[in-house]
Structures are given as structure tokens and as C-alpha cells.
Design an enzyme around this catalytic site. Structure first.
Site, PDB file in Angstrom:
ATOM      1  N   THR A  82      35.003  97.820  35.922  1.00 34.63           N
ATOM      2  CA  THR A  82      36.175  97.906  35.041  1.00 34.63           C
ATOM      3  C   THR A  82      36.931  99.207  35.298  1.00 34.63           C
ATOM      4  O   THR A  82      38.148  99.214  35.501  1.00 34.63           O
ATOM      5  CB  THR A  82      35.750  97.812  33.565  1.00 34.63           C
ATOM      6  OG1 THR A  82      34.947  96.646  33.402  1.00 34.63           O
ATOM      7  CG2 THR A  82      36.945  97.727  32.645  1.00 34.63           C
ATOM      8  N   LYS A 114      32.414 118.704  22.021  1.00 34.56           N
ATOM      9  CA  LYS A 114      32.585 119.710  20.959  1.00 34.56           C
ATOM     10  C   LYS A 114      32.793 119.047  19.602  1.00 34.56           C
ATOM     11  O   LYS A 114      33.014 119.721  18.609  1.00 34.56           O
ATOM     12  CB  LYS A 114      33.807 120.590  21.267  1.00 34.56           C
ATOM     13  CG  LYS A 114      33.723 121.341  22.570  1.00 34.56           C
ATOM     14  CD  LYS A 114      34.984 122.198  22.718  1.00 34.56           C
ATOM     15  CE  LYS A 114      35.154 122.703  24.126  1.00 34.56           C
ATOM     16  NZ  LYS A 114      36.495 123.254  24.346  1.00 34.56           N
ATOM     17  N   HIS A 156      35.630  92.175  25.427  1.00 33.46           N
ATOM     18  CA  HIS A 156      35.958  92.737  26.737  1.00 33.46           C
ATOM     19  C   HIS A 156      37.063  91.837  27.305  1.00 33.46           C
ATOM     20  O   HIS A 156      36.837  91.043  28.218  1.00 33.46           O
ATOM     21  CB  HIS A 156      34.708  92.722  27.623  1.00 33.46           C
ATOM     22  CG  HIS A 156      34.795  93.556  28.854  1.00 33.46           C
ATOM     23  ND1 HIS A 156      35.976  94.065  29.345  1.00 33.46           N
ATOM     24  CD2 HIS A 156      33.832  93.970  29.718  1.00 33.46           C
ATOM     25  CE1 HIS A 156      35.730  94.764  30.448  1.00 33.46           C
ATOM     26  NE2 HIS A 156      34.436  94.713  30.695  1.00 33.46           N
TER      27      HIS A 156
HETATM   28  N1  ASP Z   1      30.078  95.000  32.781  1.00 30.73           N
HETATM   29  C1  ASP Z   1      30.013  94.120  31.634  1.00 30.73           C
HETATM   30  C2  ASP Z   1      30.327  94.877  30.362  1.00 30.73           C
HETATM   31  O1  ASP Z   1      30.721  96.013  30.401  1.00 30.73           O
HETATM   32  C3  ASP Z   1      28.738  93.355  31.574  1.00 30.73           C
HETATM   33  C4  ASP Z   1      27.472  94.139  31.396  1.00 30.73           C
HETATM   34  O2  ASP Z   1      27.494  95.377  31.326  1.00 30.73           O
HETATM   35  O3  ASP Z   1      26.423  93.481  31.347  1.00 30.73           O
HETATM   36  O4  ASP Z   1      30.198  94.311  29.286  1.00 30.73           O
END
Ligand code: ASP
Length: 324
Positions: A74, A102, A151
Site C-alpha cells: 500500500t 513525543k 481498507h
Molecule cells: N496488507 C493487508 C492489510 O494491510 C492485508 C494484511 O496485512 O494481511 O490489511
């Protein structure tokens, strides 16, 4: 309806696309028309990257990429997306080196970054944090994961990948497997898929089942769903097998995590029962839930997902900044 945030003076060349100046907080902001629009721009971005590598569409714009939780795809796909469109990025992947250590609050951190940047991508461990940030910010906020909440940009790239690989969404049978309780990607993906005529199967141990509020969305939109513990019972029927990692960081009892971490493993033996034209998806990172032995199977779509993530994030950045 979310209020449009003013990004400086309304530019005369701003494209009225329904996204300009908007926060992207939840998949509930998207209907089929908006999805078609973003997917259309995503396809143009793919052509742009393949033919030219980059363009100057967002020249002069700055993205603040603020990550309070770990991220590879991401975070770096948003960076790559901004750079490929000629913009620049302030990357904050180590908040421990910022004033957060901080004791600075999220609203003050957001107010600071928006003084320097044109929009902010935020990942934060707390449910609802993106909405809080958006409340304080005058510049657009894109939710890159708010704890166990949503997400949305992952769900957009997931849906885009299904359309690219299978041609359409209506009529598909979709199974989601693994940690459906804490996995925010499956929450967002389910809420986005209800815009289409799909059938759901939710495959998990009882205590990692899909949360009731997500099931309510499925029911209230008139969709059928089944639940099971057994991935073998569904593998032969599904068009999409969406596999998730057990979200270790959300467990308070690590002994419980140890008991379920290898509960489902998609391997060659399981795939021998799957349809020839189905796809296996995973938001990544994977731990043991998908065997490396199936990576070269054309049905393994997870590497295509990560590339599509850059195109979709290019489309979103351009849309929110009024340039697509
Ligand atoms: N990358 C994805 C998330 O940030 C899936 C995971 O971490 O399992 O949700």
C-alpha cells in the site's frame, strides 16, 4: 454526501468527476458508476505506464504518505503512483522518528502535514482513525487501512483484478477464507461486492467469522451467503478464492493465534479440485496460507493484484486531485 474540500483555489482545469477534493474513507462511497469510472481510469494508467512509464499529470502536487502500521504494497504503490504521475511524496513510514513519539495527537499531525502537502494517505491501527483525520483536515484524506475497519483502496484493486481476470462480476461465486474477523480487506471487499450479483461463501473457524455488521450489509442488499469451516467443501465451485492471513497483531492471546495460524493452506493438492478458470487472490503478505508451489499456476492472481494496486492508486490520486 461528503463535502468537497477546497484544494487551494478551484482550478479552472479541474475535471468534475465526483471525486475532486473528496476524502476516500470507505467503500460505501462507491456505486457501480463510480467503480466503472475508476476502473476505466485504472486501465488508462496501465497503458500509460506500459507505453511511457510516467506522465506529468500531477506535477507540482505533493502527497504525504503517513503510515502508523507496517506496509509494503500500500505504502510503496501509493508512492510509485504519485511519482509516475509526476508528483512528489513525503514518506512517513517511521512515525517513531516524528513528533508522534513525543505524544503529538493524530489531528495535530494531520494539520501539520496538510500545511505541506495536497493530500494525505493514512494508515493507522485504530478503527475510525481515517474519519477522525478527515474531520480535522482541510485537504483530502485517503484511508489506507484503519485497524480492523476498512481498507477501501485494497478492495478497489481487488475488484479491478477480478474484472480484469474474469471479465465481469455478476454471477460469480466468491469464497473468502481465513481471518474474516480481523481482516479489514475482506470487510471492504464484501461491502463493495454487494453492488453486484455475486454469491458469497465465508470460510473460517467460528471465532474468526465475518463480523455481524458486514453480514448485515450482505443480507440487507438481498445477497445469499453460506458459512463453513471447510475450504475443501467449496473449492470445486468457486470462481474466486480470496485467502487472508491470520492477523497476528490483532490477537491478545498468542496461544490462540498459534492454534489457527496454519488452519488453511492453499496448495497443489487443493488446487487440483479447483475450476480451470477460477482465480486465487490474497492481499499479501502471506505467511503459510498459500504454498509457493502454486505461484506459477495461472490461476494465482496475487502478483497481478499488487501491480493493479499501482494503477488503481494512480487513478484515485488523479481523480481526487481533479486531473482524471
Ligand atoms: N496488507 C493487508 C492489510 O494491510 C492485508 C494484511 O496485512 O494481511 O490489511
Amino acid at each position: 454526501m461528503l463535502a468537497t474540500k477546497v484544494i487551494g483555489r478551484l482550478p479552472s482545469d479541474q475535471i468534475d468527476n465526483g471525486f475532486y477534493g473528496q476524502d476516500i474513507l470507505s467503500v460505501s462511497q462507491f456505486d457501480r458508476t463510480k467503480l466503472d469510472y475508476i476502473f476505466g481510469v485504472g486501465r488508462e494508467m496501465e497503458v500509460l505506464v506500459e507505453r511511457l512509464g510516467s506522465a506529468d499529470l500531477l506535477q507540482g502536487k505533493i502527497l504525504a504518505n503517513l503510515f502508523y502500521e507496517p506496509s509494503t504494497r500500500t505504502s510503496y504503490s501509493f508512492m510509485a503512483a504519485m511519482l509516475r504521475l509526476g508528483g512528489q511524496v513525503i514518506p512517513i513510514n517511521n512515525v517513531q522518528y516524528s513528533s508522534v513519539t513525543k505524544g503529538e495527537s493524530l489531528p495535530d499531525t494531520i494539520r501539520t502535514l496538510e500545511s505541506y502537502a495536497d493530500l494525505i494517505v493514512l494508515r493507522h491501527p485504530e478503527l475510525g482513525s481515517a474519519a477522525i483525520a478527515a474531520h480535522y483536515a482541510k485537504k483530502p484524506i485517503i484511508n489506507a487501512g484503519d485497524g480492523v475497519g476498512e481498507h477501501p483502496t485494497q478492495a478497489l484493486l481487488d475488484l479491478f483484478t477480478i474484472v480484469q481476470d474474469l471479465g465481469q462480476l455478476d454471477g460469480l461465486k466468491i469464497a473468502m477464507v481465513g481471518d474474516l474477523k480481523y481482516g479489514r480487506t475482506v470487510h471492504s471487499l464484501t461491502k463493495l461486492l454487494v453492488n453486484y450479483g455475486v454469491q458469497f461463501t465465508f470460510v473460517s473457524p467460528d471465532f474468526l467469522a465475518m463480523p455481524p455488521d458486514v453480514l448485515d450489509v450482505v443480507r440487507s442488499t438481498g445477497h445469499k451467503f453460506e458459512t463453513t469451516h471447510d475450504v475443501h467443501a467449496v473449492i470445486g465451485e468457486v470462481d474466486v478464492l480470496y485467502v487472508t492471513r491470520v492477523q497476528k497483531e490483532r490477537f491478545t492471546d498468542l496461544a490462540q493465534y498459534d492454534r489457527v495460524q496454519d488452519y488453511y493452506v492453499v496448495d497443489e493438492a487443493l488446487m487440483s479440485h479447483a475450476k480451470p478458470n477460477m482465480i486465487v487472490m490474497h492481499p499479501l503478505p502471506r505467511i503459510n496460507e498459500i504454498s509457493y508451489a502454486i505461484d506459477d499456476d495461472p490461476r494465482a492472481a496475487y502478483f497481478r493484484q499488487m501491480r493493479n494496486g499501482m494503477y488503481i492508486r494512480m487513478a484515485l490520486l488523479a481523480a481526487v486531485l481533479g486531473k482524471a
